[in-house]
Design a protein around this motif. Sequence first.
Motif, PDB file in Angstrom:
ATOM      1  N   GLY A 163      24.161 -57.288  67.004  1.00  0.00           N
ATOM      2  CA  GLY A 163      24.441 -55.852  66.879  1.00  0.00           C
ATOM      3  C   GLY A 163      25.118 -55.295  68.109  1.00  0.00           C
ATOM      4  N   ASP A 164      25.318 -53.949  68.133  1.00  0.00           N
ATOM      5  CA  ASP A 164      26.009 -53.283  69.221  1.00  0.00           C
ATOM      6  C   ASP A 164      25.211 -53.303  70.517  1.00  0.00           C
ATOM      7  OD1 ASP A 164      28.073 -52.709  67.589  1.00  0.00           O
ATOM      8  OD2 ASP A 164      27.297 -50.737  66.972  1.00  0.00           O
ATOM      9  N   VAL A 222      45.059 -53.092  61.505  1.00  0.00           N
ATOM     10  CA  VAL A 222      43.659 -53.024  61.077  1.00  0.00           C
ATOM     11  C   VAL A 222      42.849 -52.220  62.095  1.00  0.00           C
ATOM     12  CG1 VAL A 222      41.584 -54.349  60.540  1.00  0.00           C
ATOM     13  CG2 VAL A 222      43.820 -55.200  59.812  1.00  0.00           C
ATOM     14  N   ALA A 223      43.121 -52.436  63.391  1.00  0.00           N
ATOM     15  CA  ALA A 223      42.434 -51.662  64.431  1.00  0.00           C
ATOM     16  C   ALA A 223      42.754 -50.172  64.300  1.00  0.00           C
ATOM     17  CB  ALA A 223      42.823 -52.179  65.813  1.00  0.00           C
ATOM     18  N   GLU A 224      43.990 -49.834  63.916  1.00  0.00           N
ATOM     19  CA  GLU A 224      44.364 -48.430  63.685  1.00  0.00           C
ATOM     20  C   GLU A 224      43.495 -47.831  62.579  1.00  0.00           C
ATOM     21  OE1 GLU A 224      47.098 -44.977  64.092  1.00  0.00           O
ATOM     22  OE2 GLU A 224      46.673 -46.704  65.353  1.00  0.00           O
ATOM     23  N   VAL A 225      43.318 -48.604  61.471  1.00  0.00           N
ATOM     24  CA  VAL A 225      42.457 -48.142  60.372  1.00  0.00           C
ATOM     25  C   VAL A 225      41.034 -47.920  60.869  1.00  0.00           C
ATOM     26  CG1 VAL A 225      41.384 -48.834  58.196  1.00  0.00           C
ATOM     27  CG2 VAL A 225      43.826 -49.159  58.528  1.00  0.00           C
ATOM     28  N   GLN A 226      40.511 -48.865  61.659  1.00  0.00           N
ATOM     29  CA  GLN A 226      39.139 -48.757  62.149  1.00  0.00           C
ATOM     30  C   GLN A 226      38.960 -47.520  63.035  1.00  0.00           C
ATOM     31  OE1 GLN A 226      38.958 -52.680  63.927  1.00  0.00           O
ATOM     32  NE2 GLN A 226      37.815 -53.524  62.187  1.00  0.00           N
ATOM     33  N   CYS A 227      39.951 -47.257  63.906  1.00  0.00           N
ATOM     34  CA  CYS A 227      39.868 -46.068  64.768  1.00  0.00           C
ATOM     35  C   CYS A 227      39.869 -44.788  63.941  1.00  0.00           C
ATOM     36  CB  CYS A 227      41.039 -46.052  65.753  1.00  0.00           C
ATOM     37  SG  CYS A 227      40.963 -47.317  67.056  1.00  0.00           S
ATOM     38  N   LEU A 228      40.744 -44.714  62.935  1.00  0.00           N
ATOM     39  CA  LEU A 228      40.833 -43.501  62.126  1.00  0.00           C
ATOM     40  C   LEU A 228      39.598 -43.332  61.243  1.00  0.00           C
ATOM     41  CD1 LEU A 228      44.610 -43.623  61.095  1.00  0.00           C
ATOM     42  CD2 LEU A 228      43.532 -42.282  62.906  1.00  0.00           C
ATOM     43  N   LEU A 229      39.022 -44.445  60.772  1.00  0.00           N
ATOM     44  CA  LEU A 229      37.767 -44.363  60.010  1.00  0.00           C
ATOM     45  C   LEU A 229      36.650 -43.813  60.891  1.00  0.00           C
ATOM     46  CD1 LEU A 229      37.847 -47.752  58.046  1.00  0.00           C
ATOM     47  CD2 LEU A 229      37.840 -45.470  57.011  1.00  0.00           C
ATOM     48  N   GLU A 230      36.571 -44.309  62.123  1.00  0.00           N
ATOM     49  CA  GLU A 230      35.530 -43.850  63.054  1.00  0.00           C
ATOM     50  C   GLU A 230      35.730 -42.358  63.358  1.00  0.00           C
ATOM     51  OE1 GLU A 230      33.538 -46.239  66.523  1.00  0.00           O
ATOM     52  OE2 GLU A 230      35.359 -45.313  67.271  1.00  0.00           O
ATOM     53  N   ARG A 231      36.995 -41.934  63.539  1.00  0.00           N
ATOM     54  CA  ARG A 231      37.266 -40.515  63.790  1.00  0.00           C
ATOM     55  C   ARG A 231      36.803 -39.637  62.636  1.00  0.00           C
ATOM     56  NH1 ARG A 231      39.630 -36.314  62.342  1.00  0.00           N
ATOM     57  NH2 ARG A 231      40.231 -37.388  60.432  1.00  0.00           N
ATOM     58  N   ALA A 232      36.967 -40.151  61.393  1.00  0.00           N
ATOM     59  CA  ALA A 232      36.611 -39.373  60.206  1.00  0.00           C
ATOM     60  C   ALA A 232      35.120 -39.457  59.867  1.00  0.00           C
ATOM     61  CB  ALA A 232      37.434 -39.848  59.008  1.00  0.00           C
ATOM     62  N   GLY A 233      34.356 -40.230  60.637  1.00  0.00           N
ATOM     63  CA  GLY A 233      32.916 -40.300  60.413  1.00  0.00           C
ATOM     64  C   GLY A 233      32.474 -41.442  59.525  1.00  0.00           C
ATOM     65  N   TYR A 234      33.336 -42.460  59.327  1.00  0.00           N
ATOM     66  CA  TYR A 234      32.979 -43.630  58.512  1.00  0.00           C
ATOM     67  C   TYR A 234      32.924 -44.840  59.441  1.00  0.00           C
ATOM     68  CZ  TYR A 234      34.478 -40.458  54.806  1.00  0.00           C
ATOM     69  OH  TYR A 234      34.632 -39.387  53.970  1.00  0.00           O
ATOM     70  N   PRO A 236      33.170 -48.259  60.898  1.00  0.00           N
ATOM     71  CA  PRO A 236      33.779 -49.517  60.451  1.00  0.00           C
ATOM     72  C   PRO A 236      33.255 -50.747  61.191  1.00  0.00           C
ATOM     73  CG  PRO A 236      35.192 -48.482  62.068  1.00  0.00           C
ATOM     74  CD  PRO A 236      33.944 -47.618  61.975  1.00  0.00           C
ATOM     75  N   GLY A 237      32.246 -50.555  62.050  1.00  0.00           N
ATOM     76  CA  GLY A 237      31.789 -51.656  62.894  1.00  0.00           C
ATOM     77  C   GLY A 237      32.610 -51.697  64.177  1.00  0.00           C
ATOM     78  N   ASP A 238      32.783 -52.881  64.749  1.00  0.00           N
ATOM     79  CA  ASP A 238      33.545 -53.023  65.985  1.00  0.00           C
ATOM     80  C   ASP A 238      35.022 -52.724  65.749  1.00  0.00           C
ATOM     81  OD1 ASP A 238      31.247 -53.818  67.259  1.00  0.00           O
ATOM     82  OD2 ASP A 238      31.615 -55.954  66.932  1.00  0.00           O
ATOM     83  N   ILE A 239      35.687 -52.159  66.758  1.00  0.00           N
ATOM     84  CA  ILE A 239      37.138 -51.968  66.718  1.00  0.00           C
ATOM     85  C   ILE A 239      37.761 -53.276  67.210  1.00  0.00           C
ATOM     86  CG2 ILE A 239      39.069 -50.512  67.407  1.00  0.00           C
ATOM     87  CD1 ILE A 239      36.885 -49.047  65.847  1.00  0.00           C
ATOM     88  N   GLY A 244      36.899 -56.857  58.011  1.00  0.00           N
ATOM     89  CA  GLY A 244      35.715 -57.541  57.511  1.00  0.00           C
ATOM     90  C   GLY A 244      34.907 -56.676  56.562  1.00  0.00           C
ATOM     91  N   PRO A 245      33.679 -57.113  56.226  1.00  0.00           N
ATOM     92  CA  PRO A 245      32.854 -56.380  55.251  1.00  0.00           C
ATOM     93  C   PRO A 245      32.537 -54.947  55.686  1.00  0.00           C
ATOM     94  CG  PRO A 245      32.003 -58.603  55.593  1.00  0.00           C
ATOM     95  CD  PRO A 245      33.057 -58.399  56.613  1.00  0.00           C
ATOM     96  N   LEU A 246      32.256 -54.712  56.989  1.00  0.00           N
ATOM     97  CA  LEU A 246      31.923 -53.357  57.427  1.00  0.00           C
ATOM     98  C   LEU A 246      33.125 -52.418  57.295  1.00  0.00           C
ATOM     99  CD1 LEU A 246      29.734 -54.075  60.602  1.00  0.00           C
ATOM    100  CD2 LEU A 246      28.981 -53.463  58.297  1.00  0.00           C
ATOM    101  N   THR A 247      34.304 -52.932  57.641  1.00  0.00           N
ATOM    102  CA  THR A 247      35.512 -52.111  57.499  1.00  0.00           C
ATOM    103  C   THR A 247      35.788 -51.809  56.030  1.00  0.00           C
ATOM    104  OG1 THR A 247      36.455 -53.061  59.523  1.00  0.00           O
ATOM    105  CG2 THR A 247      37.972 -52.002  57.993  1.00  0.00           C
TER     106      THR A 247
END
Length: 276
Positions: A163-164, A222-234, A236-239, A244-247
């Motif tokens: 985990g984190d 993919v990292a861009e998607v993860q950053c924008l998901l995290e910004r929107a409150g979703y 995605p797991g690690d950037i 992967g499954p979390l994203t």
Amino acid sequence: MPRWKGLPADLDPSVRDLVARLRRLKDHSGLSLHQLAAKTGYSTSSWERYLGGRSLPPRVAVAALASVTGEDPVRLLALWEVAAEAWTSGRPAPTASDSDSAAEPTGTVHAGLTAPADLTEPAAEPSAGPARGRALPIALAAGVVLLVLAVSVAVVLAGRTGGDGDRAAAPPTSSAAAAAVSSPADPPSYTCRIQRVDGHWYAGLDRTRDAILADGRAGPEVAEVQCLLERAGYAPGDIDGIYGPLTERAVRRLQQDADLVVDGVVGPHTWGALRE
């Protein structure tokens, strides 16, 4: 629109239906094969084989075509499931009595484009036991693919254990296991630099708005998607730039909240929701 050549006479009806549907979507979109390859991430020669009935397209390729052409992927993927089952069971060879459906000559390109010599069909096998001769190589190939996927998933999961809060690697169970799992280089690191430009959100890693991303893809987009998901409150797991499954789970939640087709594939519509 291109004038498509006929599909192989021994092609299973369910596979024939799928290929015909993909051809219609491609024609109605007005995209050339080169444009289709650029938007889906699959090469022009791959689409020549898929649309010619000489190779079954991967599930992700079908989903990418649906996203690019605005088609509902649920129905298209249902056709693919039926076609995939028929394809893996082996196509029956034509008999001497089937004079009106004889197999086409070796090397014929069904998508209307010339194929290189190494992509042509092999000569027809002897009539004795053709289905059995096809089934064995297919089964062996499927086994190798499953083995490679299993090893890849095991390596990724081993790298994320703890985990984190605990990033320390677990001690190997044996020296042989340590040698097998050792990594030759550190994975790339990504930093989210969120900013809003002309009314759209960006994370400073990739400015694409139409790339097709799905489970198994990796890179800065993919990292861009993860950053924008995290910004929107979703979450995605690690950037880490790995889809992967979390994203995928975070993408599905975003699609559901944005009233989009919930398929876990990032296409133009999902990019629009992330950028807004």
